[in-house]
Design a protein around this motif. Structure first.
Motif, PDB file in Angstrom:
ATOM      1  N   LEU A 213      70.830   3.354  67.920  1.00 46.35           N
ATOM      2  CA  LEU A 213      69.736   2.379  67.866  1.00 46.35           C
ATOM      3  C   LEU A 213      70.049   1.159  67.005  1.00 46.35           C
ATOM      4  O   LEU A 213      69.219   0.249  66.914  1.00 46.35           O
ATOM      5  CB  LEU A 213      68.470   3.054  67.328  1.00 46.35           C
ATOM      6  CG  LEU A 213      67.927   4.232  68.149  1.00 46.35           C
ATOM      7  CD1 LEU A 213      66.731   4.853  67.453  1.00 46.35           C
ATOM      8  CD2 LEU A 213      67.575   3.794  69.563  1.00 46.35           C
ATOM      9  N   VAL A 214      71.227   1.126  66.384  1.00 41.23           N
ATOM     10  CA  VAL A 214      71.552   0.015  65.488  1.00 41.23           C
ATOM     11  C   VAL A 214      71.530  -1.313  66.237  1.00 41.23           C
ATOM     12  O   VAL A 214      70.915  -2.290  65.794  1.00 41.23           O
ATOM     13  CB  VAL A 214      72.930   0.232  64.820  1.00 41.23           C
ATOM     14  CG1 VAL A 214      73.347  -1.021  64.043  1.00 41.23           C
ATOM     15  CG2 VAL A 214      72.885   1.432  63.890  1.00 41.23           C
ATOM     16  N   ARG A 215      72.169  -1.368  67.395  1.00 41.30           N
ATOM     17  CA  ARG A 215      72.222  -2.611  68.164  1.00 41.30           C
ATOM     18  C   ARG A 215      70.822  -3.050  68.594  1.00 41.30           C
ATOM     19  O   ARG A 215      70.478  -4.232  68.512  1.00 41.30           O
ATOM     20  CB  ARG A 215      73.119  -2.421  69.390  1.00 41.30           C
ATOM     21  CG  ARG A 215      73.282  -3.656  70.247  1.00 41.30           C
ATOM     22  CD  ARG A 215      74.132  -4.702  69.580  1.00 41.30           C
ATOM     23  NE  ARG A 215      75.494  -4.251  69.371  1.00 41.30           N
ATOM     24  CZ  ARG A 215      76.406  -4.937  68.698  1.00 41.30           C
ATOM     25  NH1 ARG A 215      76.090  -6.107  68.162  1.00 41.30           N
ATOM     26  NH2 ARG A 215      77.638  -4.472  68.540  1.00 41.30           N
ATOM     27  N   GLN A 216      70.001  -2.113  69.028  1.00 38.90           N
ATOM     28  CA  GLN A 216      68.628  -2.430  69.447  1.00 38.90           C
ATOM     29  C   GLN A 216      67.816  -2.950  68.271  1.00 38.90           C
ATOM     30  O   GLN A 216      67.027  -3.887  68.415  1.00 38.90           O
ATOM     31  CB  GLN A 216      67.968  -1.172  70.038  1.00 38.90           C
ATOM     32  CG  GLN A 216      66.552  -1.411  70.568  1.00 38.90           C
ATOM     33  CD  GLN A 216      65.915  -0.137  71.101  1.00 38.90           C
ATOM     34  OE1 GLN A 216      66.592   0.868  71.324  1.00 38.90           O
ATOM     35  NE2 GLN A 216      64.612  -0.178  71.307  1.00 38.90           N
ATOM     36  N   MET A 217      68.000  -2.344  67.101  1.00 40.03           N
ATOM     37  CA  MET A 217      67.282  -2.781  65.913  1.00 40.03           C
ATOM     38  C   MET A 217      67.683  -4.193  65.518  1.00 40.03           C
ATOM     39  O   MET A 217      66.826  -5.041  65.204  1.00 40.03           O
ATOM     40  CB  MET A 217      67.556  -1.806  64.766  1.00 40.03           C
ATOM     41  CG  MET A 217      66.781  -2.079  63.497  1.00 40.03           C
ATOM     42  SD  MET A 217      67.767  -2.579  62.073  1.00 40.03           S
ATOM     43  CE  MET A 217      69.274  -1.741  62.128  1.00 40.03           C
ATOM     44  N   LEU A 218      68.962  -4.502  65.555  1.00 34.47           N
ATOM     45  CA  LEU A 218      69.435  -5.838  65.218  1.00 34.47           C
ATOM     46  C   LEU A 218      68.933  -6.874  66.224  1.00 34.47           C
ATOM     47  O   LEU A 218      68.563  -8.002  65.852  1.00 34.47           O
ATOM     48  CB  LEU A 218      70.957  -5.864  65.157  1.00 34.47           C
ATOM     49  CG  LEU A 218      71.613  -5.029  64.060  1.00 34.47           C
ATOM     50  CD1 LEU A 218      73.128  -5.035  64.218  1.00 34.47           C
ATOM     51  CD2 LEU A 218      71.233  -5.548  62.680  1.00 34.47           C
ATOM     52  N   ASP A 219      68.907  -6.493  67.499  1.00 34.57           N
ATOM     53  CA  ASP A 219      68.417  -7.388  68.547  1.00 34.57           C
ATOM     54  C   ASP A 219      66.935  -7.687  68.352  1.00 34.57           C
ATOM     55  O   ASP A 219      66.498  -8.829  68.493  1.00 34.57           O
ATOM     56  CB  ASP A 219      68.662  -6.762  69.907  1.00 34.57           C
ATOM     57  CG  ASP A 219      68.290  -7.698  71.052  1.00 34.57           C
ATOM     58  OD1 ASP A 219      68.741  -8.846  71.014  1.00 34.57           O
ATOM     59  OD2 ASP A 219      67.542  -7.284  71.946  1.00 34.57           O
ATOM     60  N   PHE A 220      66.146  -6.685  68.006  1.00 37.96           N
ATOM     61  CA  PHE A 220      64.721  -6.874  67.759  1.00 37.96           C
ATOM     62  C   PHE A 220      64.495  -7.857  66.604  1.00 37.96           C
ATOM     63  O   PHE A 220      63.603  -8.714  66.656  1.00 37.96           O
ATOM     64  CB  PHE A 220      64.064  -5.529  67.434  1.00 37.96           C
ATOM     65  CG  PHE A 220      62.668  -5.671  66.879  1.00 37.96           C
ATOM     66  CD1 PHE A 220      61.584  -5.890  67.715  1.00 37.96           C
ATOM     67  CD2 PHE A 220      62.445  -5.613  65.507  1.00 37.96           C
ATOM     68  CE1 PHE A 220      60.309  -6.017  67.198  1.00 37.96           C
ATOM     69  CE2 PHE A 220      61.174  -5.759  64.986  1.00 37.96           C
ATOM     70  CZ  PHE A 220      60.102  -5.962  65.831  1.00 37.96           C
ATOM     71  N   MET A 221      65.301  -7.739  65.570  1.00 38.54           N
ATOM     72  CA  MET A 221      65.145  -8.595  64.414  1.00 38.54           C
ATOM     73  C   MET A 221      65.729  -9.984  64.607  1.00 38.54           C
ATOM     74  O   MET A 221      65.601 -10.863  63.759  1.00 38.54           O
ATOM     75  CB  MET A 221      65.782  -7.934  63.178  1.00 38.54           C
ATOM     76  CG  MET A 221      65.094  -6.649  62.756  1.00 38.54           C
ATOM     77  SD  MET A 221      65.845  -5.956  61.277  1.00 38.54           S
ATOM     78  CE  MET A 221      64.789  -4.519  61.013  1.00 38.54           C
ATOM     79  N   GLY A 222      66.397 -10.191  65.728  1.00 39.59           N
ATOM     80  CA  GLY A 222      67.021 -11.485  65.984  1.00 39.59           C
ATOM     81  C   GLY A 222      68.284 -11.703  65.202  1.00 39.59           C
ATOM     82  O   GLY A 222      68.664 -12.830  64.896  1.00 39.59           O
ATOM     83  N   LEU A 223      68.992 -10.584  64.889  1.00 44.25           N
ATOM     84  CA  LEU A 223      70.197 -10.674  64.065  1.00 44.25           C
ATOM     85  C   LEU A 223      71.477 -10.436  64.840  1.00 44.25           C
ATOM     86  O   LEU A 223      72.562 -10.463  64.255  1.00 44.25           O
ATOM     87  CB  LEU A 223      70.119  -9.661  62.909  1.00 44.25           C
ATOM     88  CG  LEU A 223      69.015  -9.900  61.875  1.00 44.25           C
ATOM     89  CD1 LEU A 223      68.969  -8.730  60.898  1.00 44.25           C
ATOM     90  CD2 LEU A 223      69.268 -11.189  61.131  1.00 44.25           C
TER      91      LEU A 223
END
Length: 225
Positions: A213-223
């Protein structure tokens, strides 16, 4: 705590310096007289010249009263002997530097409480830096089943101005991901946030999540890079 370090190489001396600054009482053991002299004069810790697997040297260094022993020699076989002797003398915390992963089970059987695979750790850090350049730090737990990620929040990040509760309730935020730490500014203490904590630009957060889920979390945060 009284901590013994077996080995006054680069790793052992850096550990001694760091732990001393944290308020612990430190002693290193090494066969190199120059390294021992450096430890005493430049770092300010006790140093015992001799082998870290010699019982006479260990007793002189106070192994019976130490709270933790760090086996930081380059050779796994010698570190294994340190672990065995530390267990024999009743040291409660025994930490060991592991170079060859074939020694992991012998270290466990000998009584090591913490095994640090230096090669695997270095490889993991390099891979993480390549895969997630926007992540400040990433720690693996439970054999890589859980990740704790440290992130700096840019001024224009998508989550700036939102509360922790608002972020958690967003359906695009990965399920099971939690924000467990928050530091508003570098000079402030890290705190455990609650639902009303507002994330500011320039702040730092700690997030626990699954590796997938790391990539999804970063994408959600706009990072995402």
């Amino acid at each position: 705590m009284y901590i013994l370090i077996g080995g006054a190489g680069m790793m052992g001396l850096d550990l001694a310096r760091t732990l001393l600054h944290m308020g612990h009482t430190i002693a290193v053991i090494d066969t190199d007289p120059i390294a021992c002299q450096y430890a005493r004069q430049k770092i300010g810790v006790m140093a015992f010249e001799g082998s870290a697997v010699n019982t006479t040297v260990l007793l002189e260094a106070g192994i019976r009263k130490c709270n933790a022993f760090i086996a930081a020699l380059r050779e796994d076989a010698l570190n294994l002997a340190i672990v065995t002797l530390s267990k024999h003398y009743g040291v409660p915390q025994i930490m060991v530097r592991m170079s060859d992963r074939d020694f992991e089970e012998p270290y466990q059987l000998a009584g090591a409480t913490h095994i640090i695979g230096t090669l695997e750790l270095a490889i993991s850090r390099i891979v993480n830096a390549i895969e997630y350049p926007q992540v400040d730090a990433m720690m693996h737990f439970e054999q890589g089943q859980v990740e704790v990620v440290k992130l700096s929040i840019p001024q224009l990040c998508a989550i700036v101005g939102l509360t922790v509760a608002e972020i958690a309730q967003n359906p695009q935020f990965p399920t099971g991901t939690l924000i467990i730490g928050y530091q508003a500014h570098p000079h402030e203490d890290l705190i455990v946030p609650n639902g009303s904590t507002i994330l500011e630009g320039g702040s730092t957060i700690l997030v626990v999540t699954k590796p997938s889920l790391v990539r999804q979390m970063l994408d959600f945060m706009g990072l995402c890079a």
